[in-house]
Design a protein around this motif. Sequence first.
Motif, PDB file in Angstrom:
ATOM      1  N   ASN A  24       2.766   3.453  -1.419  1.00  0.00           N
ATOM      2  CA  ASN A  24       1.653   2.658  -0.926  1.00  0.00           C
ATOM      3  C   ASN A  24       2.108   1.801   0.249  1.00  0.00           C
ATOM      4  OD1 ASN A  24      -0.557   3.304  -2.669  1.00  0.00           O
ATOM      5  ND2 ASN A  24       0.454   2.177  -4.312  1.00  0.00           N
TER       6      ASN A  24
ATOM      7  N   VAL B  57      -6.940  -0.879   1.144  1.00  0.00           N
ATOM      8  CA  VAL B  57      -5.985  -1.192   2.199  1.00  0.00           C
ATOM      9  C   VAL B  57      -6.732  -1.974   3.270  1.00  0.00           C
ATOM     10  CG1 VAL B  57      -4.448  -0.296   3.983  1.00  0.00           C
ATOM     11  CG2 VAL B  57      -4.576   0.846   1.760  1.00  0.00           C
TER      12      VAL B  57
ATOM     13  N   PHE C 102      -1.697  -3.269   1.289  1.00  0.00           N
ATOM     14  CA  PHE C 102      -2.218  -2.661   0.072  1.00  0.00           C
ATOM     15  C   PHE C 102      -2.705  -3.747  -0.883  1.00  0.00           C
ATOM     16  CE2 PHE C 102      -1.278  -1.113  -4.321  1.00  0.00           C
ATOM     17  CZ  PHE C 102      -2.274  -0.139  -4.368  1.00  0.00           C
TER      18      PHE C 102
END
Length: 499
Positions: free
Chosen positions: A32, A384, A389
């Motif tokens: 991520n 996002v 994130f």
Amino acid sequence: MAPAVNAILASFSLSFVALTALRQFTKKRQNNPPLPPGPVPLPLIGNVLSVNSLEPWLTYTEWCAEYGDLIFFRILDEEMVVVNSQPIAEALLDKRSRIYSDRPYLATLEPYGWSVNFAFIAYGDEWRLCRRLFHQTFRPESAVKFRPMQIKRAREMIVNLVDDPQHFHHHFATFSLSVVMSTVYDYNISARDDPMVQIVIDALIPGLTLLTPERSLLLRTFPFLLKVPDWCWGSSIKLGAQASLSRVTKMKNVPFRYVQQHMADGSVSQSSMVAENLRRMEMQEEEDKPAFENALKKAATTAIVASYETTAATLMVFVLAMVLCPDVQKRAQAEIDSVIGRDRLLTFEDRASLPYIDAIVRETFRWQPVVPLGVPHATSSDDVYDGYFIPKGAIITYNTWGITRDEKRYPDASRFIPERFIDADGKLTNDDPAEYIFGLGRRICPGRYTADASTWSAIVTMLATLDISSAKDDQGKVISFTPTFIAGVVRYLPCDLPL
């Protein structure tokens, strides 16, 4: 023996929560984008020791200077994101409301009775029904109809303040509840010592300090505290929850039964939100009635809570500001005299001609925001934003306090300066704190138009008829005091403040 057992259980519970948090945190970091910047967490417990548990908005505002307007941190297994910027909050809560409209689980809600306030419940069918019932009564077109009543009640409040100035908080509570009690329950509040007002005060004054995510962590981590024997250490939490549940249940049921009784004997004098919807409920299928009645009770109770917690607390802030800033009061009274003279009282038709009064209302909202962190949101899916994130289930806190303390936007932010909302031509600027203090997105306060009108009517009527100054002792000397606020979801001044 019992304290030792409790200590073992507490340690086991804390360790389990911490290990779970570490596992989830590690999993979410894989593949991520980076999380928003924030303080380095301690192993297992995260940043719990770094946050001011009583006034967390102070911590979040300090962090803003170091980490920016979007901050990530952890408290045990809770992932939290603080938004310190109105534009970012609008980008997330407004423009991505599909993701940011949920509420986090608060372990204090059910035990303390506060699930009755639909502002705190999860985003879903029950919330949508509650919101629809509430919006039918308090939408902008309907709020205009309340204005004559708001002016009438504001003038009654002045009489009470003149006759009994020491109990000004109770007069503010009576005023703030009068419109909503009439509209929701067809209940006409007495000018003084109304029993229904006391029921609300008894429920709300102690209850509003218990609903923050930071405080609910104690019960979520150690739920057995609600079941310990009365004689055991820590039983005060259980006993406090039982007392709160009783008070809130009384606030929910007593006015609702008032409507039912008056409908039964045919003595309902006018239409009300509860009466109208009870009549609609009679035409529904039997299996749908319990859920509808429960939603109606929640919508009605939420109207009481929202009216009291924002308007009464805001009027206390206004009075404090007038005591501390007599020059502001004099300028406001001069504006009123120049517009309407001294031959009549003000009405809402005069509002457009009184920009400085509106500037005072805006500065009252900004100077000491009564809901400094709003009501926390929660993400329903991963997201996002700006390369950062934001994980599913994260608690999203909108730091209203931090926005009001932005020195670039509000120079000398700790001072009460209404002129900051007046431009060089003597007109109001485009900056209105009402656009952010009532929340954002789908969870924005649906009663904000009524709350704004009530606040204006009370403030302008007080300025037109009273001189507000510090209380004096028997020798005529001003009683000195240091203003202190009681912290919680709602930040308010104590009732016995010597004003």
